[in-house]
Each structure stands twice: as C-alpha cells, then as structure tokens.
Scaffold this motif. Structure first.
Motif, PDB file in Angstrom:
ATOM      1  N   LYS A 206       0.856  -1.195   0.000  1.00 47.72           N
ATOM      2  CA  LYS A 206       0.000   0.000   0.000  1.00 47.72           C
ATOM      3  C   LYS A 206       0.886   1.236   0.000  1.00 47.72           C
ATOM      4  CE  LYS A 206      -4.044   1.960   2.314  1.00 47.72           C
ATOM      5  NZ  LYS A 206      -4.905   1.909   3.516  1.00 47.72           N
ATOM      6  N   LEU A 207       0.612   2.160  -0.922  1.00 54.31           N
ATOM      7  CA  LEU A 207       1.434   3.365  -1.059  1.00 54.31           C
ATOM      8  C   LEU A 207       0.858   4.518  -0.253  1.00 54.31           C
ATOM      9  CD1 LEU A 207       2.118   3.267  -4.886  1.00 54.31           C
ATOM     10  CD2 LEU A 207       3.877   3.106  -3.145  1.00 54.31           C
ATOM     11  N   ASN A 208       1.744   5.332   0.289  1.00 57.44           N
ATOM     12  CA  ASN A 208       1.355   6.567   0.970  1.00 57.44           C
ATOM     13  C   ASN A 208       1.413   7.703  -0.053  1.00 57.44           C
ATOM     14  OD1 ASN A 208       0.854   8.630   2.776  1.00 57.44           O
ATOM     15  ND2 ASN A 208       2.915   8.618   3.648  1.00 57.44           N
ATOM     16  N   LEU A 209       0.235   8.149  -0.534  1.00 52.74           N
ATOM     17  CA  LEU A 209       0.166   9.164  -1.592  1.00 52.74           C
ATOM     18  C   LEU A 209      -0.277  10.523  -1.054  1.00 52.74           C
ATOM     19  CD1 LEU A 209      -1.465   6.964  -4.366  1.00 52.74           C
ATOM     20  CD2 LEU A 209       0.921   7.658  -4.238  1.00 52.74           C
ATOM     21  N   ASP A 210       0.132  10.849   0.183  1.00 54.83           N
ATOM     22  CA  ASP A 210      -0.180  12.167   0.743  1.00 54.83           C
ATOM     23  C   ASP A 210       0.634  13.265   0.062  1.00 54.83           C
ATOM     24  OD1 ASP A 210      -1.896  10.905   2.470  1.00 54.83           O
ATOM     25  OD2 ASP A 210      -0.457  10.816   4.137  1.00 54.83           O
ATOM     26  N   ASP A 211       1.815  12.915  -0.415  1.00 59.39           N
ATOM     27  CA  ASP A 211       2.702  13.889  -1.056  1.00 59.39           C
ATOM     28  C   ASP A 211       2.338  14.021  -2.535  1.00 59.39           C
ATOM     29  OD1 ASP A 211       4.699  15.613  -1.665  1.00 59.39           O
ATOM     30  OD2 ASP A 211       6.354  14.197  -1.366  1.00 59.39           O
ATOM     31  N   LYS A 212       2.123  15.267  -2.992  1.00 59.25           N
ATOM     32  CA  LYS A 212       1.758  15.499  -4.401  1.00 59.25           C
ATOM     33  C   LYS A 212       2.928  15.198  -5.342  1.00 59.25           C
ATOM     34  CE  LYS A 212       2.885  20.435  -4.349  1.00 59.25           C
ATOM     35  NZ  LYS A 212       2.377  21.793  -4.635  1.00 59.25           N
ATOM     36  N   TRP A 213       4.168  15.379  -4.836  1.00 61.40           N
ATOM     37  CA  TRP A 213       5.339  15.110  -5.676  1.00 61.40           C
ATOM     38  C   TRP A 213       5.460  13.622  -5.996  1.00 61.40           C
ATOM     39  CZ3 TRP A 213       7.137  19.210  -7.860  1.00 61.40           C
ATOM     40  CH2 TRP A 213       7.060  20.444  -7.205  1.00 61.40           C
ATOM     41  N   ARG A 214       5.042  12.792  -5.055  1.00 63.50           N
ATOM     42  CA  ARG A 214       5.111  11.346  -5.306  1.00 63.50           C
ATOM     43  C   ARG A 214       4.106  10.928  -6.381  1.00 63.50           C
ATOM     44  NH1 ARG A 214       4.996   6.350  -0.943  1.00 63.50           N
ATOM     45  NH2 ARG A 214       6.780   5.280  -1.849  1.00 63.50           N
ATOM     46  N   LYS A 215       2.970  11.581  -6.399  1.00 61.81           N
ATOM     47  CA  LYS A 215       1.968  11.310  -7.439  1.00 61.81           C
ATOM     48  C   LYS A 215       2.515  11.675  -8.816  1.00 61.81           C
ATOM     49  CE  LYS A 215      -2.152  11.980  -4.571  1.00 61.81           C
ATOM     50  NZ  LYS A 215      -3.326  12.854  -4.329  1.00 61.81           N
ATOM     51  N   LYS A 216       3.234  12.803  -8.877  1.00 61.55           N
ATOM     52  CA  LYS A 216       3.830  13.231 -10.147  1.00 61.55           C
ATOM     53  C   LYS A 216       4.890  12.238 -10.627  1.00 61.55           C
ATOM     54  CE  LYS A 216       3.088  18.213  -9.855  1.00 61.55           C
ATOM     55  NZ  LYS A 216       3.737  19.549  -9.785  1.00 61.55           N
ATOM     56  N   VAL A 217       5.662  11.718  -9.670  1.00 63.82           N
ATOM     57  CA  VAL A 217       6.691  10.722 -10.017  1.00 63.82           C
ATOM     58  C   VAL A 217       6.039   9.472 -10.604  1.00 63.82           C
ATOM     59  CG1 VAL A 217       8.414   9.147  -9.039  1.00 63.82           C
ATOM     60  CG2 VAL A 217       8.415  11.534  -8.360  1.00 63.82           C
ATOM     61  N   LEU A 218       4.936   9.029  -9.998  1.00 66.64           N
ATOM     62  CA  LEU A 218       4.214   7.854 -10.495  1.00 66.64           C
ATOM     63  C   LEU A 218       3.693   8.080 -11.916  1.00 66.64           C
ATOM     64  CD1 LEU A 218       2.180   6.672  -7.383  1.00 66.64           C
ATOM     65  CD2 LEU A 218       3.702   5.249  -8.722  1.00 66.64           C
ATOM     66  N   GLU A 219       3.122   9.259 -12.154  1.00 64.55           N
ATOM     67  CA  GLU A 219       2.592   9.582 -13.485  1.00 64.55           C
ATOM     68  C   GLU A 219       3.710   9.632 -14.530  1.00 64.55           C
ATOM     69  OE1 GLU A 219       0.457  13.228 -13.040  1.00 64.55           O
ATOM     70  OE2 GLU A 219      -1.089  12.328 -11.764  1.00 64.55           O
ATOM     71  N   ARG A 220       4.840  10.236 -14.150  1.00 65.75           N
ATOM     72  CA  ARG A 220       5.971  10.344 -15.084  1.00 65.75           C
ATOM     73  C   ARG A 220       6.524   8.964 -15.439  1.00 65.75           C
ATOM     74  NH1 ARG A 220      11.103  10.396 -13.796  1.00 65.75           N
ATOM     75  NH2 ARG A 220      10.723  11.002 -11.631  1.00 65.75           N
ATOM     76  N   LYS A 221       6.682   8.109 -14.420  1.00 65.77           N
ATOM     77  CA  LYS A 221       7.207   6.763 -14.658  1.00 65.77           C
ATOM     78  C   LYS A 221       6.261   5.948 -15.534  1.00 65.77           C
ATOM     79  CE  LYS A 221      10.428   5.567 -11.034  1.00 65.77           C
ATOM     80  NZ  LYS A 221      10.844   4.475 -10.153  1.00 65.77           N
ATOM     81  N   ARG A 222       4.976   6.109 -15.288  1.00 69.76           N
ATOM     82  CA  ARG A 222       3.990   5.360 -16.065  1.00 69.76           C
ATOM     83  C   ARG A 222       4.008   5.789 -17.531  1.00 69.76           C
ATOM     84  NH1 ARG A 222      -2.509   4.885 -14.704  1.00 69.76           N
ATOM     85  NH2 ARG A 222      -2.937   3.214 -16.185  1.00 69.76           N
ATOM     86  N   SER A 223       4.067   7.109 -17.770  1.00 68.74           N
ATOM     87  CA  SER A 223       4.089   7.618 -19.152  1.00 68.74           C
ATOM     88  C   SER A 223       5.349   7.169 -19.890  1.00 68.74           C
ATOM     89  CB  SER A 223       3.997   9.147 -19.154  1.00 68.74           C
ATOM     90  OG  SER A 223       5.106   9.711 -18.483  1.00 68.74           O
ATOM     91  N   GLU A 224       6.493   7.163 -19.187  1.00 68.95           N
ATOM     92  CA  GLU A 224       7.753   6.713 -19.800  1.00 68.95           C
ATOM     93  C   GLU A 224       7.682   5.240 -20.192  1.00 68.95           C
ATOM     94  OE1 GLU A 224      10.848   7.590 -17.049  1.00 68.95           O
ATOM     95  OE2 GLU A 224      10.843   9.746 -17.471  1.00 68.95           O
ATOM     96  N   ARG A 225       7.082   4.435 -19.324  1.00 63.21           N
ATOM     97  CA  ARG A 225       6.977   3.002 -19.610  1.00 63.21           C
ATOM     98  C   ARG A 225       6.050   2.746 -20.797  1.00 63.21           C
ATOM     99  NH1 ARG A 225       5.659  -1.853 -15.260  1.00 63.21           N
ATOM    100  NH2 ARG A 225       6.304  -3.533 -16.626  1.00 63.21           N
ATOM    101  N   LEU A 226       4.947   3.494 -20.860  1.00 66.85           N
ATOM    102  CA  LEU A 226       4.022   3.333 -21.985  1.00 66.85           C
ATOM    103  C   LEU A 226       4.688   3.707 -23.307  1.00 66.85           C
ATOM    104  CD1 LEU A 226       0.776   4.782 -20.365  1.00 66.85           C
ATOM    105  CD2 LEU A 226       1.092   2.427 -21.115  1.00 66.85           C
ATOM    106  N   LYS A 227       5.497   4.769 -23.288  1.00 66.85           N
ATOM    107  CA  LYS A 227       6.226   5.184 -24.496  1.00 66.85           C
ATOM    108  C   LYS A 227       7.178   4.089 -24.960  1.00 66.85           C
ATOM    109  CE  LYS A 227       6.179  10.208 -23.891  1.00 66.85           C
ATOM    110  NZ  LYS A 227       7.007  11.384 -23.512  1.00 66.85           N
ATOM    111  N   ARG A 228       7.892   3.497 -23.989  1.00 67.29           N
ATOM    112  CA  ARG A 228       8.846   2.433 -24.325  1.00 67.29           C
ATOM    113  C   ARG A 228       8.138   1.226 -24.930  1.00 67.29           C
ATOM    114  NH1 ARG A 228      10.718   1.241 -19.312  1.00 67.29           N
ATOM    115  NH2 ARG A 228      10.917   3.248 -18.335  1.00 67.29           N
ATOM    116  N   GLU A 229       6.991   0.871 -24.360  1.00 70.49           N
ATOM    117  CA  GLU A 229       6.232  -0.275 -24.878  1.00 70.49           C
ATOM    118  C   GLU A 229       5.729  -0.017 -26.300  1.00 70.49           C
ATOM    119  OE1 GLU A 229       3.194  -0.972 -22.009  1.00 70.49           O
ATOM    120  OE2 GLU A 229       4.538  -1.989 -20.591  1.00 70.49           O
ATOM    121  N   LYS A 230       5.301   1.224 -26.561  1.00 69.35           N
ATOM    122  CA  LYS A 230       4.827   1.571 -27.904  1.00 69.35           C
ATOM    123  C   LYS A 230       5.952   1.483 -28.924  1.00 69.35           C
ATOM    124  CE  LYS A 230       0.966   4.588 -26.666  1.00 69.35           C
ATOM    125  NZ  LYS A 230       0.498   5.999 -26.606  1.00 69.35           N
TER     126      LYS A 230
END
Length: 205
Positions: free
Chosen positions: A106-130
């Motif tokens: 379970k992730l602690n998503l109280d920090d807004k910066w951590r949410k941004k990191v998750l979004e950035r990592k997800r977008s990078e992975r999707l680009k690589r898969e494409k």
C-alpha cells in the motif's frame, strides 16, 4: 541513469555505496510493488517512504506486514511498526530491514510530488512499450521495400558463351638416332686433385 559507477574491488564498491550523495541513496532505497499496485499504477518499483505498508518477503521475519515508521538512508535500512527483536540483556528494539527484502502493498500518496513521479514513470513506460511494438513492423516494411527495389533494378542475365578451344601446339619431333650420331659428343670435364705441399718449419721438424 546508473546509480553507482561499476567497480571490481569490493573496497571501492563499499566506498562508493557509503559515500554516495542523497539523490543516489534515494534511488537505492527502492522496493518492488505488489502485483495489484503494478497493474493499477503501471510501475514496477518505487523508493520506500514512511507511511507505506510493506510485507517482508525474505529472512527470519518472512510474511510480516506493517507500516514503515522510519527510513534510515545513512545505513540503507527501514523500520517497520511491530517488527522487534530481543537483545541479550532482554530489552526489545525495532529490527532493521533492507528495502530490497520487502514488497510494498500500500502506497502513501499524501505527497503530491510522489503522485507526479508515479505519473511520469507510467508515461515513460508506456512510451517504451509503444516503441517496442512499432519497431518490428517498420523493419519488415523497409525490408519488403528493399526487396521490391532489387527486383526492379535487376536485369535478365545473358547466357555466357562457351569458351573457344585453342588449337594445341604441335609437339617437337623426336630426334632420330642418326641425328644424335651426327652431333659432336661433349667432353667430360675432369677435375684434378690438388696436391698440398707440406711446408717445413724453420725449426727443421
């Protein structure tokens, strides 16, 4: 980006590990996510933080689950709520664990910066898969185009003419016995043996 430079000597590896700056220590404190979190966020691992719920996957406390109370970046260890051990004198203390031995449930998503990191990592992975999905098709198309161009450029080959046989040179006639008799015989050279004269020495010997 590589967290640490490669080194062959264990002493250099330890030195670089314990003299690493804070931004590299943050990356080395990463732990894998559970299959449910991987599917929802599209990320394989993430650096641990206090407030995350983790499950111990290896060691004496395997299967224990609890919240992280403290993260020690200096010694690369984390402390989980309720995970304790007894000392020799009988006192109980919190047991420290390396983050690679736990899995985040379970992730602690109280920090807004951590949410941004998750979004950035997800977008990078999707680009690589494409990119991985697209590359084989493009390569096949290019190969087909090259093959078609070669067929157009190639002209029908002409048949090679059979090589013309050259007339063989006439063999010289063998000398007859009469011709051999007419020819003067060659004299054989005789080598005379050299005689060495013995020189008398002055002493009269």
């Amino acid at each position: 980006m590589q967290a640490l430079k490669p080194a062959t000597k264990p002493s250099k590896q330890r030195k670089r590990l314990y003299q690493a700056p804070d931004h590299i220590r943050y990356k080395l404190m990463a732990a894998p996510l559970s299959p449910e979190l991987k599917a929802s966020h599209g990320v394989r691992s993430l650096p641990v933080r206090s407030g995350d719920t983790v499950r111990v996957m290896r060691g004496d406390h395997k299967g224990f689950e609890g919240k992280i109370t403290r993260v020690d970046r200096k010694n690369y260890r984390i402390y989980v709520e309720g995970l304790t051990r007894e000392k020799v004198d009988g006192t109980t203390i919190f047991a420290s664990i390396h983050p690679s031995k736990v899995m985040i449930t379970k992730l602690n998503l109280d920090d807004k910066w951590r949410k941004k990191v998750l979004e950035r990592k997800r977008s990078e992975r999707l680009k690589r898969e494409k990119i991985v999905e697209k590359t084989p098709k493009k390569v096949l198309e290019v190969k087909e185009e090259v093959a078609e161009e070669k067929l157009v450029e190639e002209k029908p080959k002409r048949r090679k003419k059979a090589p013309v046989k050259k007339p063989r040179a006439k063999k010289a006639k063998k000398e007859t016995e009469k011709e051999k008799e007419k020819k003067p015989k060659k004299r054989k050279r005789t080598t005379k043996k050299r005689t060495t004269r013995k020189t008398k020495s002055k002493g009269g010997t």
